[in-house]
Enzyme design. Structure first.
Site, PDB file in Angstrom:
ATOM      1  N   LYS A  34      51.172  49.672  41.770  1.00 27.01           N
ATOM      2  CA  LYS A  34      50.480  49.654  43.061  1.00 27.01           C
ATOM      3  C   LYS A  34      49.287  48.701  43.027  1.00 27.01           C
ATOM      4  O   LYS A  34      48.851  48.264  41.954  1.00 27.01           O
ATOM      5  CB  LYS A  34      50.025  51.069  43.431  1.00 27.01           C
ATOM      6  N   ARG A 129      44.389  66.586  46.679  1.00 30.05           N
ATOM      7  CA  ARG A 129      44.501  65.373  47.480  1.00 30.05           C
ATOM      8  C   ARG A 129      45.860  65.413  48.172  1.00 30.05           C
ATOM      9  O   ARG A 129      45.957  65.812  49.319  1.00 30.05           O
ATOM     10  CB  ARG A 129      44.326  64.139  46.589  1.00 30.05           C
ATOM     11  N   TYR A 254      18.880  34.777  44.843  1.00 27.87           N
ATOM     12  CA  TYR A 254      18.497  35.505  46.049  1.00 27.87           C
ATOM     13  C   TYR A 254      17.608  36.696  45.708  1.00 27.87           C
ATOM     14  O   TYR A 254      17.887  37.466  44.788  1.00 27.87           O
ATOM     15  CB  TYR A 254      19.731  36.016  46.787  1.00 27.87           C
ATOM     16  N   MET A 302      27.856  34.700  46.247  1.00 24.92           N
ATOM     17  CA  MET A 302      29.261  34.617  46.636  1.00 24.92           C
ATOM     18  C   MET A 302      30.074  33.715  45.713  1.00 24.92           C
ATOM     19  O   MET A 302      31.208  34.033  45.352  1.00 24.92           O
ATOM     20  CB  MET A 302      29.387  34.116  48.076  1.00 24.92           C
TER      21      MET A 302
END
Length: 359
Positions: A34, A129, A254, A302
């Protein structure tokens, strides 16, 4: 020059599958693929798991992609189907389905199918679940046996919630509950995920379903795959694109999160959250250039990350390869530095990263 590359070691993949069989020698293996094979490439990985007995995916589109890629092994849908209209697709492609709630069972009973479908009945033993309640087992089991739309062999499954923690008593309790529920039902049983395979042999059953461990990563708390004889399949690399001098007391990146304490050099590497690298990797998270570790300095942006390589750069130059995780730097360690889990890092690789498959 290619920058961000995920090198996928297919020999390591095969070795890890062999290691699964050493842990659970009496069980068949349902290889879990998956989420794009945990970020490694769904079809390509499946094509190199010839020794697996079956595949497991979460959703129908993943299963269809495997069939389109020429894979003919049995495929189990771990979330089952979501609408009665899905059932002809399952039948046409020989998919096996999990049944975990009343809606699915009713849809199967009411469908008009030319042939029966293979079913796995999932029992909730403590994950809370997916899965039917223990008290529902006999009713669901009898109804599946009664409908002509399900094959006579009704396999039984559950899922562990805390198998990664050897100190937690829940796994032993789940195994005991499952064993008590399935007494007298001789069909195949499947309980163990990767952590169950490694740490809980009492829960191996006739089938095991390895996921993370197949890719060389430990599913256990505070461990690495190497401790279990596993080899990392993915090596995430990039390149140095600039080297800069930074004076003492200068802020970098940043938000100025990192400030130099002395004059140093920074290597700027072409990697960031745009490639899937964790935005919240803390100061000092290591990368490897050559054979040496160097710490991240400043915020992950990024497209770029700054790395403090010190005044003695040992010949580091633009174009040098940087290992973000792989054989020299376990992805488990990077995940800890980013307060997340290896699963997330592997699954978050973005399409901007090139894949390179190594035989």
């Amino acid at each position: 020059m290619r920058l961000a590359i995920a090198q996928i070691n297919l020999t390591a993949l095969a070795d890890n599958l062999a290691q699964v069989r050493k842990f659970a020698p009496k069980s068949k293996v349902m290889a879990v693929l998956k989420a794009n094979a945990y970020g490694h490439g769904l079809v390509k990985i499946a094509q190199h798991l010839n020794d697996a007995d079956a595949f497991a995916v979460a959703r129908i589109d993943e299963a269809l992609a495997l069939r389109a890629g020429g894979l003919t092994k049995p495929i189990v849908l771990l979330e089952g189907f979501f609408h009665q209209d899905d059932l002809p697709i399952l039948l046409a492609n020989n998919f096996q389905t999990i049944i975990h709630d009343e809606n699915q069972l009713k849809a199967l009973e009411e469908a008009s199918l030319d042939e029966p479908i293979s079913c796995w009945l999932k029992i909730n033993t403590g994950m809370h679940r997916l899965g039917i309640a223990p008290a529902q087992l006999n009713d669901f089991y009898q109804r599946l046996q009664a409908t002509s739309n399900a094959k006579d062999t009704i396999n039984l499954m559950t899922h562990f919630s805390c198998a990664d923690d050897l100190q937690d008593p829940k796994t032993a309790a789940q195994i005991a509950l499952f064993d008590s529920l399935v007494q007298g039902k001789q069909q195949a049983h499947c309980l163990s995920n990767s952590a169950g395979i490694i740490a809980w042999p009492a829960g191996h059953g006739e089938w095991v379903r390895p996921g993370l461990m197949m890719y060389g990563v430990s599913p256990m708390l505070n461990a690495t795959g190497k401790e279990h004889g596993l080899k990392p399949v993915m090596r995430l690399t990039t390149k140095v694109i600039a080297i800069r001098d930074v004076d003492a007391q200068q802020c970098v990146g940043y938000g100025g999160r990192w400030q130099s304490t002395k004059a140093t050099k920074l290597a700027v590497v072409a990697m960031g959250y745009g490639d899937g690298y964790p935005r919240h990797a803390k100061q000092g998270t290591p990368v490897v250039i050559g054979s040496k570790r160097y710490p991240i300095a400043g915020s992950v942006s990024m497209d770029m990350i700054s790395v403090d390589i010190g005044e003695n750069t040992a010949g580091i130059k633009v174009g040098d390869e940087v290992e973000m995780w792989g054989p020299k730097l376990p992805v488990e360690e990077v995940a800890q530095c980013a307060t997340t889990i290896p699963y997330e890092l592997l699954c978050n690789i973005t399409p901007r990263v090139s894949y390179e498959y190594l035989e």
